[in-house]
Design a protein around this motif. Structure first.
Motif, PDB file in Angstrom:
ATOM      1  N   GLU A  51       0.828  -1.200   0.000  1.00 11.73           N
ATOM      2  CA  GLU A  51       0.000   0.000   0.000  1.00 11.73           C
ATOM      3  C   GLU A  51       0.865   1.253   0.000  1.00 11.73           C
ATOM      4  OE1 GLU A  51      -3.543  -2.076   2.715  1.00 11.73           O
ATOM      5  OE2 GLU A  51      -2.345  -0.413   3.520  1.00 11.73           O
ATOM      6  N   VAL A  52       0.243   2.359  -0.349  1.00  7.18           N
ATOM      7  CA  VAL A  52       0.923   3.653  -0.435  1.00  7.18           C
ATOM      8  C   VAL A  52       1.466   4.055   0.929  1.00  7.18           C
ATOM      9  CG1 VAL A  52       0.567   6.120  -0.872  1.00  7.18           C
ATOM     10  CG2 VAL A  52      -0.459   4.413  -2.395  1.00  7.18           C
ATOM     11  N   MET A  53       2.661   4.643   0.928  1.00  7.23           N
ATOM     12  CA  MET A  53       3.259   5.278   2.105  1.00  7.23           C
ATOM     13  C   MET A  53       3.490   6.741   1.765  1.00  7.23           C
ATOM     14  SD  MET A  53       6.049   2.372   3.287  1.00  7.23           S
ATOM     15  CE  MET A  53       6.222   1.420   1.764  1.00  7.23           C
ATOM     16  N   VAL A  54       3.067   7.633   2.636  1.00  5.73           N
ATOM     17  CA  VAL A  54       3.128   9.060   2.331  1.00  5.73           C
ATOM     18  C   VAL A  54       3.899   9.806   3.413  1.00  5.73           C
ATOM     19  CG1 VAL A  54       1.808  11.150   1.837  1.00  5.73           C
ATOM     20  CG2 VAL A  54       0.900   8.915   1.167  1.00  5.73           C
ATOM     21  N   GLY A  55       4.810  10.655   2.979  1.00  7.61           N
ATOM     22  CA  GLY A  55       5.531  11.536   3.872  1.00  7.61           C
ATOM     23  C   GLY A  55       5.303  12.988   3.468  1.00  7.61           C
ATOM     24  N   ALA A  56       6.112  13.869   4.029  1.00 10.07           N
ATOM     25  CA  ALA A  56       5.994  15.291   3.697  1.00 10.07           C
ATOM     26  C   ALA A  56       6.648  15.615   2.361  1.00 10.07           C
ATOM     27  CB  ALA A  56       6.630  16.131   4.801  1.00 10.07           C
ATOM     28  N   HIS A  57       7.591  14.770   1.920  1.00 12.63           N
ATOM     29  CA  HIS A  57       8.366  15.074   0.720  1.00 12.63           C
ATOM     30  C   HIS A  57       8.238  14.019  -0.380  1.00 12.63           C
ATOM     31  CE1 HIS A  57      10.436  18.225   3.033  1.00 12.63           C
ATOM     32  NE2 HIS A  57      10.449  17.349   4.013  1.00 12.63           N
ATOM     33  N   CYS A  58       7.759  12.852  -0.029  1.00 10.10           N
ATOM     34  CA  CYS A  58       7.674  11.782  -1.025  1.00 10.10           C
ATOM     35  C   CYS A  58       6.454  10.910  -0.764  1.00 10.10           C
ATOM     36  CB  CYS A  58       8.941  10.918  -1.008  1.00 10.10           C
ATOM     37  SG  CYS A  58       9.017   9.772   0.392  1.00 10.10           S
ATOM     38  N   ARG A  59       6.115  10.137  -1.761  1.00 14.90           N
ATOM     39  CA  ARG A  59       5.059   9.141  -1.654  1.00 14.90           C
ATOM     40  C   ARG A  59       5.563   7.869  -2.317  1.00 14.90           C
ATOM     41  NH1 ARG A  59       1.519  11.780  -4.049  1.00 14.90           N
ATOM     42  NH2 ARG A  59       1.534  10.822  -6.122  1.00 14.90           N
ATOM     43  N   LEU A  60       5.419   6.746  -1.644  1.00 14.22           N
ATOM     44  CA  LEU A  60       5.767   5.459  -2.236  1.00 14.22           C
ATOM     45  C   LEU A  60       4.483   4.783  -2.685  1.00 14.22           C
ATOM     46  CD1 LEU A  60       8.002   5.922   0.256  1.00 14.22           C
ATOM     47  CD2 LEU A  60       8.835   3.785  -0.706  1.00 14.22           C
TER      48      LEU A  60
ATOM     49  N   PHE B  18       7.638  -4.311  -4.981  1.00 14.62           N
ATOM     50  CA  PHE B  18       8.224  -3.090  -5.547  1.00 14.62           C
ATOM     51  C   PHE B  18       7.359  -1.851  -5.331  1.00 14.62           C
ATOM     52  CE2 PHE B  18      10.788  -6.109  -7.954  1.00 14.62           C
ATOM     53  CZ  PHE B  18      12.010  -5.458  -8.041  1.00 14.62           C
ATOM     54  N   TYR B  19       8.054  -0.720  -5.170  1.00 18.55           N
ATOM     55  CA  TYR B  19       7.419   0.588  -5.048  1.00 18.55           C
ATOM     56  C   TYR B  19       8.118   1.590  -5.966  1.00 18.55           C
ATOM     57  CZ  TYR B  19       5.243  -1.143  -0.767  1.00 18.55           C
ATOM     58  OH  TYR B  19       4.512  -1.866   0.141  1.00 18.55           O
ATOM     59  N   ALA B  20       7.335   2.522  -6.477  1.00 19.87           N
ATOM     60  CA  ALA B  20       7.889   3.708  -7.140  1.00 19.87           C
ATOM     61  C   ALA B  20       7.965   4.822  -6.102  1.00 19.87           C
ATOM     62  CB  ALA B  20       7.012   4.139  -8.300  1.00 19.87           C
ATOM     63  N   VAL B  21       9.051   5.588  -6.138  1.00 22.09           N
ATOM     64  CA  VAL B  21       9.226   6.713  -5.222  1.00 22.09           C
ATOM     65  C   VAL B  21       8.842   7.987  -5.967  1.00 22.09           C
ATOM     66  CG1 VAL B  21      10.795   7.954  -3.698  1.00 22.09           C
ATOM     67  CG2 VAL B  21      11.110   5.488  -4.095  1.00 22.09           C
ATOM     68  N   ILE B  22       7.813   8.663  -5.473  1.00 25.30           N
ATOM     69  CA  ILE B  22       7.322   9.887  -6.095  1.00 25.30           C
ATOM     70  C   ILE B  22       7.852  11.087  -5.318  1.00 25.30           C
ATOM     71  CG2 ILE B  22       5.280  11.108  -6.932  1.00 25.30           C
ATOM     72  CD1 ILE B  22       5.563   8.199  -7.954  1.00 25.30           C
ATOM     73  N   ASP B  23       8.544  11.973  -5.993  1.00 19.88           N
ATOM     74  CA  ASP B  23       8.984  13.229  -5.380  1.00 19.88           C
ATOM     75  C   ASP B  23       7.796  14.183  -5.399  1.00 19.88           C
ATOM     76  OD1 ASP B  23      10.070  15.707  -4.727  1.00 19.88           O
ATOM     77  OD2 ASP B  23      11.920  15.355  -5.835  1.00 19.88           O
TER      78      ASP B  23
ATOM     79  N   LEU C 131      16.402  12.266  -7.766  1.00 20.31           N
ATOM     80  CA  LEU C 131      16.067  11.851  -6.404  1.00 20.31           C
ATOM     81  C   LEU C 131      17.298  11.684  -5.520  1.00 20.31           C
ATOM     82  CD1 LEU C 131      13.522  11.110  -4.733  1.00 20.31           C
ATOM     83  CD2 LEU C 131      13.942   8.709  -5.365  1.00 20.31           C
ATOM     84  N   GLN C 132      18.452  11.612  -6.138  1.00 17.87           N
ATOM     85  CA  GLN C 132      19.674  11.395  -5.367  1.00 17.87           C
ATOM     86  C   GLN C 132      20.008  12.608  -4.508  1.00 17.87           C
ATOM     87  OE1 GLN C 132      22.736  10.257  -8.170  1.00 17.87           O
ATOM     88  NE2 GLN C 132      21.553   8.533  -8.934  1.00 17.87           N
ATOM     89  N   ARG C 133      20.451  12.334  -3.272  1.00 18.34           N
ATOM     90  CA  ARG C 133      20.881  13.377  -2.340  1.00 18.34           C
ATOM     91  C   ARG C 133      19.769  14.398  -2.092  1.00 18.34           C
ATOM     92  NH1 ARG C 133      26.311  12.995  -1.533  1.00 18.34           N
ATOM     93  NH2 ARG C 133      26.383  15.098  -0.649  1.00 18.34           N
ATOM     94  N   THR C 134      18.538  13.897  -1.961  1.00 18.45           N
ATOM     95  CA  THR C 134      17.389  14.760  -1.687  1.00 18.45           C
ATOM     96  C   THR C 134      16.717  14.334  -0.386  1.00 18.45           C
ATOM     97  OG1 THR C 134      15.776  13.379  -2.851  1.00 18.45           O
ATOM     98  CG2 THR C 134      16.962  15.048  -4.165  1.00 18.45           C
ATOM     99  N   VAL C 135      15.969  15.273   0.186  1.00 20.53           N
ATOM    100  CA  VAL C 135      15.193  14.959   1.381  1.00 20.53           C
ATOM    101  C   VAL C 135      14.152  13.887   1.049  1.00 20.53           C
ATOM    102  CG1 VAL C 135      13.666  15.891   3.159  1.00 20.53           C
ATOM    103  CG2 VAL C 135      15.562  17.277   2.299  1.00 20.53           C
ATOM    104  N   ALA C 136      13.563  13.971  -0.122  1.00 26.75           N
ATOM    105  CA  ALA C 136      12.549  12.991  -0.526  1.00 26.75           C
ATOM    106  C   ALA C 136      13.127  11.581  -0.552  1.00 26.75           C
ATOM    107  CB  ALA C 136      11.974  13.359  -1.887  1.00 26.75           C
ATOM    108  N   GLY C 137      14.321  11.425  -1.093  1.00 28.07           N
ATOM    109  CA  GLY C 137      14.948  10.110  -1.153  1.00 28.07           C
ATOM    110  C   GLY C 137      15.202   9.550   0.236  1.00 28.07           C
ATOM    111  N   THR C 138      15.728  10.384   1.125  1.00 25.74           N
ATOM    112  CA  THR C 138      15.983   9.941   2.495  1.00 25.74           C
ATOM    113  C   THR C 138      14.685   9.604   3.211  1.00 25.74           C
ATOM    114  OG1 THR C 138      18.017  11.232   2.649  1.00 25.74           O
ATOM    115  CG2 THR C 138      16.954  10.637   4.715  1.00 25.74           C
TER     116      THR C 138
END
Length: 248
Positions: A37-46, A97-102, A135-142
């Motif tokens: 299922e979807v996981m949501v943060g302040a900077h990214c969504r999986l 598998f998940y896609a990481v959405i910025d 996405l590299q070296r970003t807050v969203a990636g972390t």
């Protein structure tokens, strides 16, 4: 080379043989398989990886061949070949598998997964991580790595693993930044792309999670970043609390 210490708590059976400590929580409750299922943060969504929603966005950013050096697949010469891989990966249950959405762009910019899901042992791995340049070296990636770790330990897993080619220095450095402990190297562990792979093993265990959760939470605070988005305190500084002897 630093190695993890042996078990800190050792019991002995009636034969005088050393055995592992009993589990802190009894009876042992086997965790469930993570919901896909979807996981949501302040900077990214999986989001669960999906060929219709993610394949084209990912392929548009996947033209850097060095992204695929340490993965058992890729690079893909055509969008169709890439889409076929996404289609197959999306149907897999393990890896999951998940896609990481910025969220700053609304675009899929990376892929990650849970794999080697073993609820009976309370063990699970994060892998197939492929963050494209945006996405590299970003807050969203972390944050995406924090969200995945958070779900696992909330479900009750005891061990969260990270494996990589022992020559992939960037992967190991990233894992250690996230608070993983290096455990050692399995020599000639597998063969991929016609070459040998010695595999580096790292992990986080459940007793370490409260410290890491606090470290990630502090690092992700808006106050930790200046007007230009530059971090004031590095995540590695915070996660190093687990291993204060580490110099890197």
């Amino acid at each position: 080379m630093e190695m993890v210490p042996p078990q800190s708590q050792v019991n002995h059976n009636r034969f005088g043989q050393p055995i592992g400590a009993g589990l802190a929580k009894l009876p042992w409750v086997v965790p469930s398989v993570p919901p896909h299922e979807v996981m949501v943060g302040a900077h990214c969504r999986l989001e669960p990886l999906d060929v219709s929603n993610h394949a084209a966005q990912l392929y548009a950013q996947a033209d850097c061949d060095d992204l695929w050096t340490y993965l058992p697949y890729g690079p893909f010469e055509t969008a169709e070949a890439h889409a076929e891989w996404v289609r197959e990966a999306a149907m897999s249950k393990d890896p999951q598998f998940y896609a990481v959405i910025d969220l700053s762009t609304g675009t899929a910019a990376g892929v990650t997964s849970y794999l080697r899901i073993n609820p009976a042992s309370g063990s699970i791995e994060v892998g197939h991580i492929n963050f494209y340049p945006a996405l590299q070296r970003t807050v969203a990636g972390t944050e995406s790595m924090f969200l995945m770790m958070h779900r696992v330990f909330t479900l009750g897993y005891r061990r969260y693993e990270w494996r990589s080619d022992s020559l992939n220095a960037r992967s190991r450095a990233a894992a250690e930044r996230y608070g993983f402990t290096f455990e050692g190297i399995f020599r000639q562990a597998t063969v991929y792309k016609g070459r040998n792979r010695d595999t580096a093993w790292l992990s986080v265990i459940d007793t370490e999670w409260p410290t890491l959760e606090a470290a990630f939470t502090e690092w992700l605070q808006q106050s930790n970043f200046d007007e230009d988005g530059t971090q004031r305190v590095a995540l590695r500084t915070l996660t190093r609390q687990l291993h204060p002897e580490t110099k890197s």
